[in-house]
Design an enzyme around this catalytic site. Structure first.
Site, PDB file in Angstrom:
ATOM      1  N   ASN A  13       0.867  -1.183   0.000  1.00  0.00           N
ATOM      2  CA  ASN A  13       0.000   0.000   0.000  1.00  0.00           C
ATOM      3  C   ASN A  13       0.900   1.229   0.000  1.00  0.00           C
ATOM      4  O   ASN A  13       1.467   1.582   1.036  1.00  0.00           O
ATOM      5  CB  ASN A  13      -0.897  -0.034   1.254  1.00  0.00           C
ATOM      6  CG  ASN A  13      -1.766   1.220   1.375  1.00  0.00           C
ATOM      7  OD1 ASN A  13      -1.814   2.038   0.465  1.00  0.00           O
ATOM      8  ND2 ASN A  13      -2.433   1.367   2.508  1.00  0.00           N
ATOM      9  N   LYS A  15       0.088   4.271  -0.365  1.00  0.00           N
ATOM     10  CA  LYS A  15      -0.571   5.476   0.161  1.00  0.00           C
ATOM     11  C   LYS A  15      -0.283   6.663  -0.764  1.00  0.00           C
ATOM     12  O   LYS A  15      -0.263   6.481  -1.977  1.00  0.00           O
ATOM     13  CB  LYS A  15      -0.130   5.720   1.606  1.00  0.00           C
ATOM     14  CG  LYS A  15      -0.325   4.461   2.458  1.00  0.00           C
ATOM     15  CD  LYS A  15      -0.175   4.685   3.922  1.00  0.00           C
ATOM     16  CE  LYS A  15      -0.433   3.373   4.659  1.00  0.00           C
ATOM     17  NZ  LYS A  15      -0.356   3.521   6.103  1.00  0.00           N
ATOM     18  N   HIS A 101      -9.924   1.379   4.250  1.00  0.00           N
ATOM     19  CA  HIS A 101      -8.660   1.530   4.980  1.00  0.00           C
ATOM     20  C   HIS A 101      -8.876   2.503   6.145  1.00  0.00           C
ATOM     21  O   HIS A 101      -9.631   3.464   6.021  1.00  0.00           O
ATOM     22  CB  HIS A 101      -7.563   2.036   4.041  1.00  0.00           C
ATOM     23  CG  HIS A 101      -6.214   2.023   4.700  1.00  0.00           C
ATOM     24  ND1 HIS A 101      -5.805   3.013   5.551  1.00  0.00           N
ATOM     25  CD2 HIS A 101      -5.213   1.106   4.664  1.00  0.00           C
ATOM     26  CE1 HIS A 101      -4.593   2.707   6.015  1.00  0.00           C
ATOM     27  NE2 HIS A 101      -4.211   1.555   5.480  1.00  0.00           N
ATOM     28  N   GLU A 103      -7.252   4.872   7.279  1.00  0.00           N
ATOM     29  CA  GLU A 103      -7.009   6.295   6.982  1.00  0.00           C
ATOM     30  C   GLU A 103      -8.205   6.906   6.244  1.00  0.00           C
ATOM     31  O   GLU A 103      -8.497   8.093   6.406  1.00  0.00           O
ATOM     32  CB  GLU A 103      -5.701   6.441   6.183  1.00  0.00           C
ATOM     33  CG  GLU A 103      -4.502   6.222   7.101  1.00  0.00           C
ATOM     34  CD  GLU A 103      -3.255   5.680   6.433  1.00  0.00           C
ATOM     35  OE1 GLU A 103      -3.144   5.741   5.193  1.00  0.00           O
ATOM     36  OE2 GLU A 103      -2.378   5.185   7.171  1.00  0.00           O
ATOM     37  N   GLU A 173      -6.046  -4.637  10.309  1.00  0.00           N
ATOM     38  CA  GLU A 173      -4.997  -3.668  10.597  1.00  0.00           C
ATOM     39  C   GLU A 173      -5.357  -2.897  11.870  1.00  0.00           C
ATOM     40  O   GLU A 173      -6.143  -1.939  11.813  1.00  0.00           O
ATOM     41  CB  GLU A 173      -4.858  -2.669   9.443  1.00  0.00           C
ATOM     42  CG  GLU A 173      -4.493  -3.312   8.125  1.00  0.00           C
ATOM     43  CD  GLU A 173      -3.934  -2.287   7.146  1.00  0.00           C
ATOM     44  OE1 GLU A 173      -2.770  -2.427   6.760  1.00  0.00           O
ATOM     45  OE2 GLU A 173      -4.646  -1.345   6.798  1.00  0.00           O
ATOM     46  N   GLY A 179       1.858   2.467  10.805  1.00  0.00           N
ATOM     47  CA  GLY A 179       2.841   3.549  10.680  1.00  0.00           C
ATOM     48  C   GLY A 179       3.464   3.967  11.996  1.00  0.00           C
ATOM     49  O   GLY A 179       4.076   5.036  12.088  1.00  0.00           O
ATOM     50  N   SER A 219       2.801  -1.894  10.409  1.00  0.00           N
ATOM     51  CA  SER A 219       4.246  -1.952  10.685  1.00  0.00           C
ATOM     52  C   SER A 219       4.874  -3.314  10.374  1.00  0.00           C
ATOM     53  O   SER A 219       5.772  -3.768  11.084  1.00  0.00           O
ATOM     54  CB  SER A 219       4.539  -1.525  12.123  1.00  0.00           C
ATOM     55  OG  SER A 219       4.110  -0.194  12.333  1.00  0.00           O
TER      56      SER A 219
HETATM   57  P1  PGA Z   1       2.339   0.485   7.694  1.00  0.00           P
HETATM   58  O1  PGA Z   1       0.931   0.673   6.953  1.00  0.00           O
HETATM   59  O2  PGA Z   1       2.940  -0.804   7.176  1.00  0.00           O
HETATM   60  O3  PGA Z   1       3.155   1.700   7.309  1.00  0.00           O
HETATM   61  O4  PGA Z   1       2.069   0.411   9.159  1.00  0.00           O
HETATM   62  C1  PGA Z   1       0.050  -0.406   6.732  1.00  0.00           C
HETATM   63  C2  PGA Z   1      -1.235   0.093   6.119  1.00  0.00           C
HETATM   64  O5  PGA Z   1      -1.742   1.136   6.548  1.00  0.00           O
HETATM   65  O6  PGA Z   1      -1.808  -0.532   5.199  1.00  0.00           O
END
Ligand code: PGA
Length: 261
Positions: A13, A15, A101, A103, A173, A179, A219
């Site tokens: 992903n 982003k 997601h 976000e 998640e 993140g 992460s």
């Molecule tokens: P991350 O993001 O690996 O940077 O924690 C995962 C995601 O939001 O899909």
């Protein structure tokens, strides 16, 4: 190779990162470092919309790879300034789309109701949706993690057809792990994945639930991937930060391959 009933899916992903200038170099490096494609293992790339077509073309020659969009609208066309429809995503050569997601839920107000509409619109255009679910830290600390995750699931994926369940994937998640460098303990993640699979068995059927990949995200890095991917109900990873580096993403894919040997 294992005879697992469902594929292992390692998904990137990106982003709001990368432009058209980055695509060729990324896939040259990825192709150099990634393991050879193997049966039952998929590598997915979710780039930002402007480079979706370029990424779809870049992965077209890799038997294990496909491209997807990070979000979609629930209509196929219309007066929706700034939005992208499942039909547009499919026409760009992509076959997947992320739905819900965290976000999108937290910064853009997406709800289970809009996620359900998006998921159905994606399925109607022949795309494979990956529904993202996960609890916040407050919800976890209040002991509500499982209830939150299972309601996000049942509010969105009920009453699909058998063929549609066969195209579905879920990404668990935990919001506090995205993140932040904090990853769920593999045992805790496995427990939630097993609960998700149990809920899918009730919503769809045990046989269909056994075929739906449930990915972990938050992460994931080359250093922790093997431990997570080795668990019975963790069928892959949705990788944000570490997927921006082709070598790191190839290493996570390689960790997935190692669990299936
Ligand atoms: P991350 O993001 O690996 O940077 O924690 C995962 C995601 O939001 O899909």
């Amino acid at each position: 190779m294992s005879d697992a009933p469902r594929p292992l899916v390692i998904a990137a992903n990106w982003k709001m990162h990368k432009t058209a200038d980055d695509v060729d170099g990324y896939f040259e490096a990825f192709d150099r470092e990634a393991p050879e494609p193997a049966e039952g293992i998929r590598a997915l790339f979710f780039p930002p919309h402007p480079i979706l077509g370029a990424v779809a073309r870049a992965v077209a020659n890799r038997a294990d790879a496909a491209a997807g969009a990070q979000s979609c609208h629930w209509e196929q066309e219309g007066a929706w300034t700034g939005e992208v429809s499942p039909r547009m995503i499919a026409a760009a050569g992509a076959s997947w789309v992320l739905v819900g997601h965290s976000e999108r839920r937290h910064h853009f107000g997406e709800t289970d109701e809009t996620c359900a509409r998006k998921l159905r619109a994606a399925l109607a255009e022949g795309l494979s949706p990956m529904l993202c679910v996960g609890e916040t830290l407050d919800e976890r600390e209040a002991g509500k993690a499982r209830a939150v995750v299972l309601s996000q699931l049942s509010n969105v994926v009920d009453e699909l057809s058998r063929a549609e369940y066969r195209r579905l994937a879920i990404a668990y998640e935990p919001v506090w792990a995205i993140g932040t460098g904090r990853t769920a303990e593999p045992e805790d993640a496995q427990e939630m994945h097993a609960a998700i699979r149990g809920a899918l068995a009730q919503i769809a059927s045990p046989e269909l639930a056994a075929g739906i990949p449930v990915l972990y995200g938050g992460s994931v890095k080359p250093g922790n991937a093997a431990d997570l991917l080795g668990r019975a109900d963790i069928d892959g990873a949705l990788v944000g930060g570490a997927s921006l580096d082709p070598g790191d993403f190839a290493a996570i894919l390689a960790a997935g391959h190692a669990t299936r040997r």
